[in-house]
Design an enzyme around this catalytic site. Structure first.
Site, PDB file in Angstrom:
ATOM      1  N   HIS A 269       7.957  -3.202  -2.536  1.00  0.00           N
ATOM      2  CA  HIS A 269       9.351  -3.342  -2.111  1.00  0.00           C
ATOM      3  C   HIS A 269       9.995  -1.960  -1.894  1.00  0.00           C
ATOM      4  O   HIS A 269      10.553  -1.678  -0.827  1.00  0.00           O
ATOM      5  CB  HIS A 269      10.117  -4.132  -3.190  1.00  0.00           C
ATOM      6  CG  HIS A 269      11.562  -4.367  -2.886  1.00  0.00           C
ATOM      7  ND1 HIS A 269      12.028  -5.560  -2.385  1.00  0.00           N
ATOM      8  CD2 HIS A 269      12.649  -3.566  -3.001  1.00  0.00           C
ATOM      9  CE1 HIS A 269      13.340  -5.477  -2.226  1.00  0.00           C
ATOM     10  NE2 HIS A 269      13.735  -4.281  -2.588  1.00  0.00           N
ATOM     11  N   GLU A 270       9.888  -1.108  -2.893  1.00  0.00           N
ATOM     12  CA  GLU A 270      10.521   0.216  -2.794  1.00  0.00           C
ATOM     13  C   GLU A 270       9.847   1.064  -1.719  1.00  0.00           C
ATOM     14  O   GLU A 270      10.501   1.876  -1.065  1.00  0.00           O
ATOM     15  CB  GLU A 270      10.514   0.929  -4.151  1.00  0.00           C
ATOM     16  CG  GLU A 270      11.229   0.174  -5.290  1.00  0.00           C
ATOM     17  CD  GLU A 270      12.662  -0.238  -4.993  1.00  0.00           C
ATOM     18  OE1 GLU A 270      13.334   0.440  -4.191  1.00  0.00           O
ATOM     19  OE2 GLU A 270      13.113  -1.269  -5.554  1.00  0.00           O
ATOM     20  N   HIS A 273      11.583   0.419   1.441  1.00  0.00           N
ATOM     21  CA  HIS A 273      12.821   1.202   1.552  1.00  0.00           C
ATOM     22  C   HIS A 273      12.517   2.654   1.908  1.00  0.00           C
ATOM     23  O   HIS A 273      13.177   3.262   2.746  1.00  0.00           O
ATOM     24  CB  HIS A 273      13.584   1.173   0.218  1.00  0.00           C
ATOM     25  CG  HIS A 273      14.301  -0.111  -0.067  1.00  0.00           C
ATOM     26  ND1 HIS A 273      15.181  -0.687   0.820  1.00  0.00           N
ATOM     27  CD2 HIS A 273      14.294  -0.922  -1.167  1.00  0.00           C
ATOM     28  CE1 HIS A 273      15.683  -1.805   0.279  1.00  0.00           C
ATOM     29  NE2 HIS A 273      15.147  -1.974  -0.919  1.00  0.00           N
ATOM     30  N   GLU A 301      17.250  -3.903   3.264  1.00  0.00           N
ATOM     31  CA  GLU A 301      16.550  -4.968   2.534  1.00  0.00           C
ATOM     32  C   GLU A 301      15.522  -5.667   3.422  1.00  0.00           C
ATOM     33  O   GLU A 301      14.523  -6.176   2.938  1.00  0.00           O
ATOM     34  CB  GLU A 301      17.548  -5.994   1.977  1.00  0.00           C
ATOM     35  CG  GLU A 301      18.179  -5.594   0.659  1.00  0.00           C
ATOM     36  CD  GLU A 301      17.174  -5.310  -0.457  1.00  0.00           C
ATOM     37  OE1 GLU A 301      16.401  -6.207  -0.821  1.00  0.00           O
ATOM     38  OE2 GLU A 301      17.165  -4.177  -0.962  1.00  0.00           O
TER      39      GLU A 301
HETATM   40 ZN    ZN Z   1      15.702  -3.520  -2.288  1.00  0.00          ZN
END
Ligand code: ZN
Length: 507
Positions: A269-270, A273, A301
Site C-alpha cells: 500500500h505505502e 503512495h 489512495e
Molecule cells: Zn493510504
C-alpha cells in the site's frame, strides 16, 4: 507602470515558483523532523521536537501567505497568452493561497484551540463509552466547520466547500450520485457473499518472525520497482508514506508476528503512495512547487489501493515470488497452495471497525460517514441524534449490530479534529483505481500474464505516464476523464468486485 508588469508571463510564473519552492522546502524540513519523530527519535526529545516543528511550520506558513504571491497571481491571472501548464499552475497556487489567506487569523486560532479540547474530550468519551460527554464538542466542531466554509466559499453549500479541501472540484451532489450506485451494488454483493461458506484464513495467524516479514516487504518493494536510492522502509506503530523531497520518499510498515499479511500489504500500500510521489514530474521549472504535488487525496489512495488490493491480492502478483514467500514464512505456509492463500487474504467479513474492514465492506463504512457528516453540516441532523443514525445505518449497510458507541460512532478521530469532508476520499480512491485499471487493461491486454511473469514495468510506466507525471496539473475529475475517456463511474469498481468475489466465494 514599471518594467516588471510588461515582462512575459513565464517570468512572473518563475518568480511564483521560486517563492513556492521556498515554502515547500520548509514543509520538507518539517517532514524530516516528523519522520524522525515516528521512527528513531528517543522519547525524551518529544517536547523539544514539538517546538522545532512549530517553528518550521510557522516559517512555511509565512512563505505560503507572502503577499507577493497574491500580487503576482493577480498580475498573471486572466492573461490570454498563458500556456496550459502555466494556467494549471496558477489555478493550483490560487486555490492554496486562498485557503491559507481567507481564514482570519483569530478564527484559525479559535479553531486550533477548539480542536485540541475536542480531541481530548473525544479520547475520554471513547474510553468511557460516553457519547453525551462528547456531544457538545461535536456540535461545536460542526458549527466551526460551517463558519470555515463560509469564509472559504461565501454563498456556496457548506459541505461542498469542505469537500473541496480534500477532493478539489467535488460536490455533495456529485458524490451522492456515485455513492448511491455503489451503496446498492455493495449491499447486494455482500448479501451474496454472506450466503456462501466462509473462507478459512486460520493459517495466516501462524507466527512469522519480524526479520522474515521484513525480507518479504523488501521483496515486494523490489518487485514493484521502488527505487531504494530514493526511499527507504522503517517500522512504526501506524504505517505511512512521507515526502522529504522529490528524490526522498520514505515508507513505513508495522510488524505483527502472528499476522504477517499486515506488514506485507501495508508495505505494498505505502509503496503505491511512494511510487506516485516519486513519479510526479510536471517539468523542471515546477520541481518542488504545488504543481508537483498529488492531484488529491483520493487520487493518492487510488495508487495505494490499486497496488494493495487489485494487483497485490491477485494470484498473478504472487505467482513469481510464491516459492520465496513460502520459504520465508516457513513453516506457516507449509501445505498451503497459492490459490488458497489468495482466497484467505481476500476474506470478506463485515465488522464494526472501518480501519479493519476488507475491500468489499470498506466503502460501506465510508458511505455511512458521508451520509451522516453531510447531514450534520447541512443542519438536517443534530449531534445528539448521530449515534442512533449510525447504528441504524450499520444495520442497513453491513448487517452489523453496534453494541456500544466506542465501537460505533466514537471510533474515528476525524470529526473530533474538525475534519469534515475527508471521509469520501477513502472510497473515491477505490473507484478511481478500478476505472484506471480498466483503462490500463485496454492498453495492455496481457497485463495479468506480464504480472504473473514478474514484470510490473508495463504497469508502472502506464501509471507513471498517465497518472503520476502530471501531479496537480488536472483536477481529479479531469484526470479521470483524460486517462480513461469517461467521467467517474462506480460500476468499474463494483464489476471488479463482483467478478473477483464471485470466483472466491463461488457464485
Ligand atoms: Zn493510504
Amino acid at each position: 507602470m514599471n518594467q516588471e508588469h510588461h515582462a512575459a508571463p513565464h517570468r512572473e510564473i518563475a518568480e511564483l515558483a521560486a517563492l513556492d519552492r521556498e515554502r515547500s522546502r520548509f514543509a520538507q524540513i518539517s517532514a524530516i523532523l516528523g519522520w524522525d519523530q515516528e521512527t528513531y527519535m528517543p522519547e525524551a526529545a518529544v517536547t523539544e521536537r514539538a517546538e522545532q516543528l512549530a517553528l518550521v511550520e510557522s516559517l512555511a506558513h509565512e512563505r505560503a501567505v507572502n503577499p507577493k504571491i497574491g500580487m503576482l497571481l493577480a498580475a498573471c491571472e486572466g492573461r490570454g497568452d498563458l500556456a496550459p501548464q502555466e494556467r494549471a499552475y496558477l489555478r493550483v497556487l490560487r486555490r492554496e493561497y486562498d485557503r491559507e489567506t481567507k481564514l482570519p487569523a483569530e478564527f484559525v486560532t479559535e479553531f486550533a484551540k477548539a480542536v485540541s479540547v475536542s480531541q481530548a474530550a473525544w479520547a475520554k468519551a471513547r474510553q468511557a463509552d460516553d457519547f453525551p460527554a462528547f456531544e457538545p464538542y461535536l456540535s461545536h466542531m460542526v458549527d466551526l466547520n460551517r463558519r470555515k466554509a463560509a469564509y472559504l466559499a461565501p454563498g456556496a453549500k457548506a459541505y461542498d466547500a469542505l469537500l473541496d479541501l480534500f477532493e478539489p472540484g467535488s460536490t455533495e451532489s456529485s458524490i451522492a450520485g456515485v455513492f448511491a450506485v455503489l451503496r446498492k451494488d455493495l449491499v447486494a454483493l455482500l448479501a451474496k457473499i454472506r450466503a456462501r461458506a466462509q473462507v478459512d484464513d486460520a493459517f495466516l495467524h501462524a507466527r512469522v518472525p519480524e526479520s522474515a516479514q521484513r525480507a518479504m516487504s523488501e521483496l515486494m518493494m523490489d518487485l514493484l520497482g521502488y527505487d531504494r536510492r530514493r526511499g527507504r522502509l522503517d517500522a512504526t506503530a501506524h504505517p505511512f508514506t512521507t515526502t522529504l523531497g522529490p528524490d526522498d520518499v520514505r515508507i513505513t510498515t508495522r510488524y505483527i508476528e502472528d499476522y504477517f499479511p499486515s506488514s506485507v500489504f501495508s508495505t505494498i500500500h505505502e509503496t503505491g503512495h511512494a511510487l506516485y510521489e516519486l513519479g510526479i514530474a510536471p517539468g523542471r521549472e515546477y520541481r518542488g512547487t504545488r504543481l508537483a504535488e498529488a492531484a488529491s487525496m483520493a487520487v493518492h489512495e487510488s495508487q495505494s489501493r490499486m497496488l494493495e488490493n487489485m494487483i497485490g491480492r491477485s494470484e498473478a502478483f504472487w505467482k513469481p515470488s510464491w516459492d520465496r514467500i513460502a520459504a520465508l514464512a516457513a513453516p506457516a505456509l507449509d501445505g498451503v497452495d497459492l490459490p488458497r492463500f489468495v482466497r484467505a487474504v481476500n476474506r470478506v467479513q463485515p465488522s464494526l471497525i472501518r480501519v479493519e474492514a476488507d475491500e468489499v465492506t470498506y466503502a460501506l463504512h465510508v458511505i455511512l460517514r458521508f451520509e451522516i457528516e453531510s447531514e450534520l453540516i447541512s443542519g438536517r441532523m443534530r449531534a445528539k441524534d448521530m449515534p442512533a443514525a449510525w447504528n441504524e445505518k450499520m444495520r442497513d449497510l453491513l448487517g452489523v449490530e453496534v453494541p456500544d458507541n466506542r465501537s460505533g460512532c466514537l471510533q474515528d478521530i476525524h470529526w473530533s479534529m474538525g475534519a469534515f469532508g475527508y471521509f469520501p476520499s477513502y472510497a473515491l480512491g477505490n473507484l478511481y483505481a478500478a476505472q484506471f485499471l480498466d483503462a490500463m487493461r485496454r492498453d495492455i491486454p496481457d497485463l495479468d500474464a506480464r504480472i504473473a511473469s514478474g514484470s510490473l514495468a508495463e504497469l508502472r510506466s502506464w501509471l507513471g505516464e498517465k497518472v503520476h507525471k502530471p501531479g496537480a496539473t488536472f483536477l481529479p475529475a479531469e484526470l479521470v476523464q483524460d486517462v480513461t475517456g469517461s467521467p467517474l463511474d462506480a460500476s468499474h469498481f463494483t464489476r471488479y468486485l463482483g467478478e473477483k468475489y464471485g470466483r472466491i466465494y463461488g457464485f
